[in-house]
Design an enzyme around this catalytic site. Structure first.
Site, mmCIF file in Angstrom:
data_model
loop_
_atom_site.group_PDB
_atom_site.id
_atom_site.type_symbol
_atom_site.label_atom_id
_atom_site.label_comp_id
_atom_site.label_asym_id
_atom_site.label_seq_id
_atom_site.Cartn_x
_atom_site.Cartn_y
_atom_site.Cartn_z
ATOM 1 N N CYS A 145 58.391 37.701 19.060
ATOM 2 C CA CYS A 145 57.960 37.944 20.439
ATOM 3 C C CYS A 145 59.159 38.317 21.315
ATOM 4 O O CYS A 145 59.792 39.337 21.085
ATOM 5 C CB CYS A 145 57.176 36.738 20.962
ATOM 6 N N HIS A 149 52.841 36.685 17.032
ATOM 7 C CA HIS A 149 53.283 35.328 16.667
ATOM 8 C C HIS A 149 52.722 34.982 15.291
ATOM 9 O O HIS A 149 51.571 34.567 15.183
ATOM 10 C CB HIS A 149 52.764 34.314 17.692
ATOM 11 N N GLU A 167 53.319 32.456 13.548
ATOM 12 C CA GLU A 167 53.060 31.012 13.480
ATOM 13 C C GLU A 167 51.739 30.630 14.147
ATOM 14 O O GLU A 167 51.267 29.505 13.993
ATOM 15 C CB GLU A 167 54.236 30.238 14.092
#
Length: 195
Positions: free
Chosen positions: A77, A175, A177
């Site tokens: 990001c 992202h 994650e």
């Protein structure tokens, strides 16, 4: 394997650490140059505003260290955006790892882009086993235009680079994650990268 997440005051660290733990590894949060240099893999996260994040990197000297790293480095990001030449956000000079300038989405779209969007034109070992047009989670108002270093594309009224690579440096605008099993597969692929 020693995985270091660069600590420079950026948010969103916990979700990255949890994702790495789910993959069976442990990550260390560090701003120590020797510890970062000694890592097998380095993750450079980022949530927030570009100019204040770059100020924190400069104050800690990490702005000089990061571009010299030789192991695989993953910017996520804002981390990816700071690895670019510059950002219109706060008129910020970046680390210059990726040869592209980050710009703001036009006022023709809702900003920030927040939620799920597709990635395609996948061109890297980072995407081994990932099919075209998978959905990833994004939150951002600025983007890297398509360039020679683009390894994934996303369309939000304009096509832009949702992932970049230059040698051992990788960046994802999305992202991983927070993108479920597909995102964790991308993180797992990153952890398997050999130089």
């Amino acid at each position: 394997m020693k995985i270091v997440i660069i600590n420079y005051g950026a948010g969103n660290i916990q979700s990255i650490m949890f994702a790495i733990e789910r993959l069976g590894f442990k990550a260390v949060l560090s701003d120590n140059p020797d510890e970062i240099k000694a890592a097998d893999k380095v993750i450079f996260p980022g949530v927030g505003e570009a100019s204040s994040a770059m100020k924190m990197l400069v104050e800690s000297g990490l702005d000089s260290l990061i571009p010299t790293l030789k192991q695989p480095v993953l910017g996520i990001c804002l981390g990816m955006q700071l690895m670019c030449k510059s950002s219109e956000e706060g008129n910020t000079k970046g680390l210059g790892i990726f040869d592209v300038d980050v710009v703001k989405f036009s006022n023709k779209v809702k900003v920030p882009q927040m939620g799920w969007n597709q990635i395609y034109n996948l061109k890297s070992d980072l995407f081994t086993g990932i099919t075209e047009n998978e959905y990833m989670y994004l939150v951002h108002s600025f983007y890297a235009p398509l360039c020679i270093e683009a390894i994934a594309t996303t369309n939000y009224k304009v096509e832009y680079a949702s992932a970049l690579q230059n040698n051992n440096f990788y960046g994802t605008q999305f992202h991983p994650e927070k993108s479920g099993d597909v995102g964790e597969q991308i993180l797992a692929n990153f952890l398997k990268l050999k130089l």
